[in-house]
Structures are given as C-alpha cells and as structure tokens.
Scaffold this active site. Structure first.
Site, PDB file in Angstrom:
ATOM      1  N   SER A 338     -10.847  23.828 -24.879  1.00  0.00           N
ATOM      2  CA  SER A 338     -10.709  23.610 -26.362  1.00  0.00           C
ATOM      3  C   SER A 338     -12.201  23.383 -27.028  1.00  0.00           C
ATOM      4  CB  SER A 338      -9.670  22.631 -26.810  1.00  0.00           C
ATOM      5  OG  SER A 338      -9.632  22.469 -28.006  1.00  0.00           O
ATOM      6  N   ASP A 339     -12.286  24.171 -28.007  1.00  0.00           N
ATOM      7  CA  ASP A 339     -13.401  24.044 -28.616  1.00  0.00           C
ATOM      8  C   ASP A 339     -13.215  22.732 -29.473  1.00  0.00           C
ATOM      9  OD1 ASP A 339     -15.885  24.511 -30.253  1.00  0.00           O
ATOM     10  OD2 ASP A 339     -14.650  25.399 -31.780  1.00  0.00           O
ATOM     11  N   LYS A 340     -14.474  21.891 -30.014  1.00  0.00           N
ATOM     12  CA  LYS A 340     -14.331  20.784 -30.514  1.00  0.00           C
ATOM     13  C   LYS A 340     -14.164  20.957 -32.031  1.00  0.00           C
ATOM     14  CE  LYS A 340     -17.776  18.112 -31.325  1.00  0.00           C
ATOM     15  NZ  LYS A 340     -17.671  17.539 -32.779  1.00  0.00           N
ATOM     16  N   THR A 343     -11.406  22.349 -34.531  1.00  0.00           N
ATOM     17  CA  THR A 343      -9.970  22.696 -33.618  1.00  0.00           C
ATOM     18  C   THR A 343      -9.346  21.229 -33.134  1.00  0.00           C
ATOM     19  OG1 THR A 343     -11.219  24.438 -32.722  1.00  0.00           O
ATOM     20  CG2 THR A 343      -9.127  23.288 -31.442  1.00  0.00           C
ATOM     21  N   THR A 585      -9.755  28.179 -26.619  1.00  0.00           N
ATOM     22  CA  THR A 585      -9.808  28.092 -28.187  1.00  0.00           C
ATOM     23  C   THR A 585     -11.050  28.132 -28.496  1.00  0.00           C
ATOM     24  OG1 THR A 585      -9.975  25.803 -28.491  1.00  0.00           O
ATOM     25  CG2 THR A 585      -7.888  26.604 -27.954  1.00  0.00           C
TER      26      THR A 585
END
Length: 870
Positions: A338-340, A343, A585
């Site tokens: 996951s992107d931070k 997101t 993501t």
C-alpha cells in the site's frame, strides 16, 4: 555561480553526454562536458545534430500492425481449441453449433481487445504528463518551442505552473519549489537550488530558475518509469487455468479417440472383415463429435460473465474494475503493498499541540505562525497552520505591511504586521535551526529546540519553529515548535486489521523519509521492520532480477521508505517470484509500473491518469476500506468459477468415457450428434446463472490448485461414468427381456439413447448442485433463486423433449421418473465422494506443509548433560 567567460565547446564527444554521472557532476564541469555556454545555449546546428543522435524528447511505444493485433485475439491454446470445435462443427454440418461457437470466440476476442485498450491507456496517460512546450535558449535568444525538440545541453527556463520538460540540473536563479509527488511519492513540494536535479514531468509550484538538460525522452526519470510500464504485466492465472484444463481434457479426448479408432478398425478389418469408405467416414465423424464434446467452449464466456457481474457489484461500492481478471486475482492475493500518502494517510498536514519554548500559550504560538503564513499561496504548511487556529478570525485585526516568502536559503517565512493595538510585530516560522539563528537564541533555548526536534524526528513528525519580535526585529523570542504530521485515515487501521484477518500481509511503500514511515506504521500496527530502499537495493540493480538476499529482505520487510518507481516495481516482481500474489495500491506516475506488474493493481481515489490506466481496480472513494469488500467479492467469484470448473471437467469426462466405453464394449452409440449439441445447450443455460449463486467467503486467500482441482473433478467424473454406464447397462439388459421392457417402458435402441440423454441432463445439473458448495448439497448456503429456477426450467424443457419426442425419440413418463430417482440416489454418492476426495487432498497438502515446516525449522541446540557424579 558560473564562469561567464568560459568558451563554449559544442564539438564535444556525444558519447560523454549520457549516464548517471551527469546528475552529480559539478556545474562548471557539467557545462563543459555538455559543451554549452549558459548565457548562449546551443547553436541550431548543434541542436539538430544532437536531436539526430539522441532522438526526440518524447515517449515512444512499439507499434503493432492492426492485422497482428487482430490475429493475436484468435491465438492461444483455448482459442485454438474453440476454433477446432468450430471447424469440426462445420465439417459435420452442425451449423447451429458452429454459429454458437463462433459467437463465443468473437465474444472472448472482444473482451481481450477491450483489455488491451485499457492497458495501452497507461502509456497514453503518461504521455499527457509531459510538457508540450519549453522555454529554451538557442544562440543567445530565448524562445518557446515544442518540448519534443529538446536535447542534452539545452538551456531551459522553468517557473510557476510550468511542467519541467526534461531532466535538468538547475544552473541559474534563486530557487524553485517543485511538486514531484507523482514521480517520487513525497508528500510535500521540494525546494530546489542551484546544482539540484529537477525531474521531467514534475510541476513548479514557486520560483523561477534556469537549468541545463541532462537527459531526454526514455533516458529521463519519467521515461524510465514509462519503459517499466510498457514492459510490466503479469499473465492472468485464470488464463493459465483455462489452458491447463483445456490441455487436460484434450489429452484425455485424444487418448480415448485413439483407443476407439484402434478398436473400431480392428473390429471392422479383423473380426468382421468388412471395411469401406462409409466405415471410415463414420469413425471420423464420431472422433470429431468426441473432440467437440471434449472442448469446454463456454468456459471463457462463463469466466468472463461471472467476473463481469462481480465488477458490476463492486461498482456499486465505488470500485471500478478495468481488468476483469483482477477480480479472480484478488481472491488469491496474500500480500497488499500500500502507498502511504493519501491511501493510508489523509494527505493533509496536521498541526499537533505546540511544544512551547519561550511562549506562554499554545494558541498564541499558532497565531504567530498563522500570521507568518499566506492563505492565497495555498501552500500545504501554511494551510495546516491556519487550520490549526481555534479562532479562525483571530488574524482579522492585523494589518500586513511586508511579507517575505520561503526560500531555501533563509528556510523561513517572515511577516511585518501592525497589531490591533497599534504595535508593530515581526513574526517568522520555518526550519528550527533557521529560527534559532534568526533569534540569536541562548544556548539553553537552542539546546531545548534541538531536543524537541530530535524527539519529533524519532516519531516521524516534521518540526516547524515559530518566533516573534515586538521591538522591530532587534530581538526575537522562540515561542515554540509545531509538530506536523500527515495523520492516518480514520479507517486505515480497521481496514488493515480486516485484511490481516483475511490472510493478507500489508506492506507500506512510500517515498517519504524512514522516520515518517516508521511512525505511520507504528500508529497503524503494521510492524517496525521499515527499510529504506537505498539500504537494500544495489546502486545499479535489475528490477526484474533481484539478488536472492535482496528478494528475501523484501519478503521479510513490513514496509519501505524513500522508494522510486523502479523500487516499487522490483518489490512487486520479487514477491511474485517468491510465490506471492500481490496487490499494489498507488495514485501517481511513480506507481504506474508497479500497478501494472501487480496481480491486482489498485488506483486509489484521486489517482493520476497514468495510475488509473495501469491499474486493474480503480477506487472512487478515499481510503482502502472498499478493498475489504473487493476481497470478499473476489473470493465469492472464485468460488463460483471453481465450482463451475469442477462440474465442467467431471461432466466432460462422463460424456467422453460413456461414449467411448459403450462403443468399444457394447458396440452401441449412446448419444447422437444432435443429442450432444442439445445437451451442450441445456447444460450451458443454467451455467451462466452460476454467476449469481450464493457462495460463502473463504477466510484465507484462495488460488488455482490445479492438481487438487483436476484430481477431485476426475474422481467425480469417473463416478459419473459409473452412474451413466450403470444405467446404460440396465437399459441394454432391459432390451433383451420383455418383462423389463414393460417395467421401464423402453423397447428400442433409439429410446435407450433418449434415456441416456435425459440421464446426462439430469445428472449433470444435480452434479452442479454437488460441486457448488464444499458442504453437503442439502445444507446452506442454498442455490440462488436465478440458478435454481434456471435448473428447474431446463429440467422441465428436457422432460418435455423426452416425453413429447421433440428432437429426440419419445420415452414414457414412467421411464423419466425412474431416471430422476436413479440420478437423485447417485447425487448422495457423488456428494460423499467429493467430500472424501477433498478431505484427502487437503489433508495431504497440510501434511506436506507441516513436513516442509519441520525441514526448515532451525535445530535447537541440545542441552549439555550434567556430569555424572561417581
């Protein structure tokens, strides 16, 4: 900064004008290497020469002819099988069957064409991110020209609102603030000064500077990202599964056909001693019919329709599916990268409670910082400070006399104001060290600020110091330090917990600093093994082939900081090579290669066109909460597809073996060609409604386990053969006994064929009820209404065909009832067989997994025995 009298060297060796060394070379040496004078630029002739050598400053893509594109949609194992079925149907004159198969083939080709168009959109969207024009210096004159004509060595000017047209080193001007978040993932614009590197495709937010071009086109940071996007992509596991299933059935069909041909030829030549052209044509026709029966022509359509309906369900939950196979892939995903920023976090800086130094009131400290901000600049830090004011009208009584914006030299903003009481104030905010220097703070105050900053840095928070002067700037008080942090979204922690409960491991991948990433991970409960990309990735690494030790470190990590596009792509690729199914993501250009390479790329809300074009799933609502629903829906869909596959393989084996065995041992053809076509149509009708079935959600990731699937379906198929061949033997026996004929209501071989046709229709649909759930068929979840009534309607139609003699010889209602009772009794047998087979297969898998775990478990040292006392 530059030597104005340095003579230009435009006869430079062009092989030197490339390579990463240009990014760190001293400016004077860089200009010499590039053979350009900063005040003159390149000559037109030299620019043309370099354009011919380096090519246009544009993204290029491989062109494929329209004919080759069209032919590609009709190539591949499954396509070849369907085409073979169409040819066979045309040879034996079954034009209705031919039309249906061709329609299915065109339907599948249209779906592939749509997917290809979506995939090509990623590169098209990337091209939109490039600057269309550039302001450049040629032969001492500034001009505006298409950015595609830039070459290494060109001098260009960038200013507010401009897209940086190529990779450049800044050589003149004070400073610029550049938003490169879409490329590097950093959450705030980056201040640049002379000598710094500016990436192609990034956007200037403040300031104006000149720079020299060091890379164009595919050699830029942006271009390398685009090349990764063009080369990225994982083959759908559903496609692989269909190929394996098709190959399996074709091998069985060919083997059975060979056996049957050998037996028939031996019987006609040796036993009967009568062989003619009609016999050869009869055998050929029968082989062709057998091959048609073996090809699951509806399988791609069933897969596509099932996933399309799942995509429709997800669209109601604000998730757009742009690649249907992503739904099936999501069911097996076990790692979510996951992107931070934006997101897992809100992508909006938040000011926490100020830590006071010389100030007395927290809101007074925030007010001073707000007065040193300017809302109209829409700067992220300024807006965060202003939003932190408890009283939004607190700044209204102040009159601004002078405002000094931030620059990377002073590292602060400053404002001179007149307060409501008429006193003149000077307020400043900025980097803590810069504010300490401005205030000429005492060692005690400087040490206090340094301690606060160190503590905040350890927690991943940015620090913003605030100072105020009430005597015209002769002395300043350091009021305090404002902690600034991009807080996690309210639903992120719950979403991560839900994903973990479903068997997923969540890894954070961000371009921000390691300290910020660690603090975010701590708050979200992601783990503390956050690694900076520079610490594990070699300097010149191949993102497609990481060294084993690096790949192992990637697998063990809880997250990554300071990542670039090639790092994200390499992370996904390494995890896939180690047997993981990966969801990724992202929202920026820097995420596009990894999004396309991932088994399921997810573009989050607010993503760039490049990210959307590369992704398979596009979220239109903020955050990751919809992924939880997507996983549930994907696992339901996978369950439906797996149920269909079990049914399809078992039934196909049943039909093929019954036809061949009865031909060999009984010299009887149990089904006519017309019956096989009608049987196929009656089977495929209800199958389409399996997409609506009530399917339980697996608690763990599920994947294609082909040995288990083909093993269980083969055993089920053989028991179905036992069922069908047993009924056929009963019918054959009845034909030779008048009393049995009267009891069953059967008197001719043609009626026996109808009986077998009915048994395969009834038994097939009852088999579907057995395969649709891992529990007993009479326990919940029960079939969906659409599936149940489709089966009921099909059975009514089949009974009508057999009773009234439509398309098949008529049989009495008594025989129809007996066939139904026979199939219902065998339904319990098949249910028992499935449960035993799956329990055996799952138990064996569990034992193998435990054995592997034991083999890899480190041996504990044996305790040293105490010496024996004599």
């Amino acid at each position: 900064m530059l030597s104005p009298n340095r003579p230009p060297r435009q006869d430079v060796n062009h092989r030197q004008i490339r390579g990463p060394e240009l990014e760190k070379m001293p400016i004077d040496e860089l200009l010499t290497t590039l053979g350009v004078e900063a005040a003159e630029g390149l000559s037109a002739a030299e620019a043309r020469k370099r354009l011919a050598i380096f090519g246009p400053n544009a993204l290029t893509e491989k062109r494929v002819s329209l004919l080759r594109k069209l032919m590609r949609y009709f190539a591949g194992p499954m396509a070849y099988m369907i085409e073979a079925a169409a040819i066979v149907s045309a040879i034996i004159g079954h034009w209705g069957d031919f039309s249906i198969i061709i329609a299915l083939l065109l339907f599948n080709a249209a779906l592939e064409a749509w997917q290809d168009r979506k995939a090509s959109n990623a590169l098209a969207a990337l091209k939109k991110g490039l600057a269309p024009e550039a302001t450049l210096l040629r032969e001492g004159a500034w001009r505006t020209a298409p950015a595609s004509g830039l070459v290494p060595g060109d001098i260009v000017k960038i200013r507010l609102g401009v897209v940086v047209p190529a990779d450049i080193r800044l050589v003149g001007g004070d400073y610029v603030s550049i938003d490169q978040a879409a490329l590097t993932g950093e959450s705030l614009p980056v201040a640049k000064k002379g000598g710094d590197l500016a990436y192609s495709g990034s956007i200037v937010k403040q300031g104006e500077m000149t720079g020299v071009v060091i890379a164009t086109g595919a050699r830029t940071f942006f271009g390398r990202t685009a090349s990764l996007v063009e080369g990225a992509g994982a083959v759908s596991h559903a496609q692989k599964a269909m190929f394996e299933i098709g190959d399996f059935l074709m091998v069985i069909a060919v083997a059975l056909a060979l056996i049957m041909v050998i037996v028939r030829v031996y019987r006609d030549l040796v036993v009967v001693d009568d062989w003619g052209l009609s016999d050869a044509l009869s055998i050929l026709q029968f082989v062709l019919v057998l091959m048609v029966a073996s090809i699951p022509v509806a399988m791609p359509a069933v897969f596509s329709i099932t996933m399309a309906l799942g995509a429709l369900a997800l669209s109601k939950q604000k998730a757009i599916v742009s690649k249907l196979s992503a739904i099936e892939e999501m069911a097996g995903v076990d790692v979510l990268c996951s992107d931070k920023t934006g997101t897992l976090t809100k992508n909006q800086l938040s000011v926490s409670e100020p830590i006071l130094v010389q100030g007395q009131d927290a809101q007074d400290c925030i007010l001073a910082a707000a007065l040193a901000s300017r809302a109209e600049d829409r700067d992220a830090i300024d807006m965060a400070v202003i939003d932190a004011l408890a009283d939004k009208h607190a700044t209204n009584g102040y009159r601004l006399e002078k405002y000094t914006p931030f620059d990377p030299v002073t590292k602060r903003t400053e404002a001179r104001l007149v307060a409501p009481d008429g006193k003149t104030l000077i307020v400043a905010k900025g980097a803590p060290q810069a504010i300490v220097q401005l205030a000429s703070a005492s060692p005690h105050v400087a040490a206090a600020v340094a301690a606060i900053v160190a503590d905040l840095a350890a927690k991943g928070s940015r620090a913003l110091a605030v100072a105020r002067s009430q005597d015209g700037g002769r002395s300043f008080d350091v009021l305090g330090v404002l902690p600034m942090f991009d807080p996690p979204r309210d639903d992120s922690k719950a979403t991560i917990a839900a994903a973990r409960a479903k068997g997923l491991r969540v890894e954070m991948v961000t371009g921000d600093d390691t300290a910020i990433a660690k603090e975010t991970a701590r708050q979200l409960g992601l783990g503390d093994n956050i690694i900076s990309a520079a610490d594990i990735f070699p300097k010149d690494f191949d993102p497609n082939n990481l060294p084993p030790d690096v790949a192992e470190a990637v697998e063990r990590a809880d997250g990554f900081a300071r990542v670039f596009p090639e790092h994200k792509y390499a992370i996904v690729k390494a995890l896939q090579k180690r047997g993981h199914l990966v969801a990724m993501t992202g929202d920026g250009v820097n995420d596009a290669p990894a999004l396309k390479q991932a088994d399921c790329g997810v573009a989050v809300s607010g993503a760039t066109d490049a990210a959307r074009g590369a992704a398979a799933l596009i979220l239109t609502a903020p955050g990751l909460s919809v992924i939880d629903s997507a996983i549930d829906e994907a696992r339901r869909i996978f369950g439906r597809i797996e149920s269909y596959t079990l049914y399809r393989v078992a039934l196909t084996i049943d039909i093929m073996f019954v036809v061949v065995l009865s031909t060999i041992f009984l010299d009887f053809t149990p089904l006519t060609t017309a019956m096989i076509v009608v049987l196929s149509l009656l089977d495929d009708g209800p199958i389409m409604t399996i997409a609506y079935d009530n399917t339980p959600v697996s608690r763990t990731p599920i994947r294609w386990r082909m040995p288990r699937l083909l093993g269980v379906s083969s055993v089920l198929g053989m028991f179905c053969v036992l069922e069908s061949f047993g009924l056929l033997l009963i019918g054959v026996r009845a034909l030779s006994h008048p009393s049995a004929q009267a009891l069953l209501g059967i008197s001719t071989p043609q009626q026996l064929q109808t009986m077998m046709f009915l048994q395969l229709v009834v038994g097939g649909h009852l088999l579907l009820l057995v395969t649709r759930t891992e529990r007993w068929f009479f326990l919940p979840p029960f079939p969906a209404a659409k599936l149940f009534f489709a089966i009921v309607i099909t059975q009514i139609l089949a009974v009508a065909l057999c009773w009234f003699g439509w398309l098949v010889p008529a049989i009495p209602l008594r025989l129809i009832g007996l066939v139904w009772l026979y199939c219902l009794a065998f339904m319990f047998v098949l249910g028992f067989v499935r449960r035993i087979c799956e329990r055996f297969a799952d138990g064996r898998t569990t034992r193998e997994a435990k054995s592997v775990e034991i083999v890899h478990r480190p041996l504990a040292p044996h305790p040293v025995a105490a010496p024996v006392r004599s």
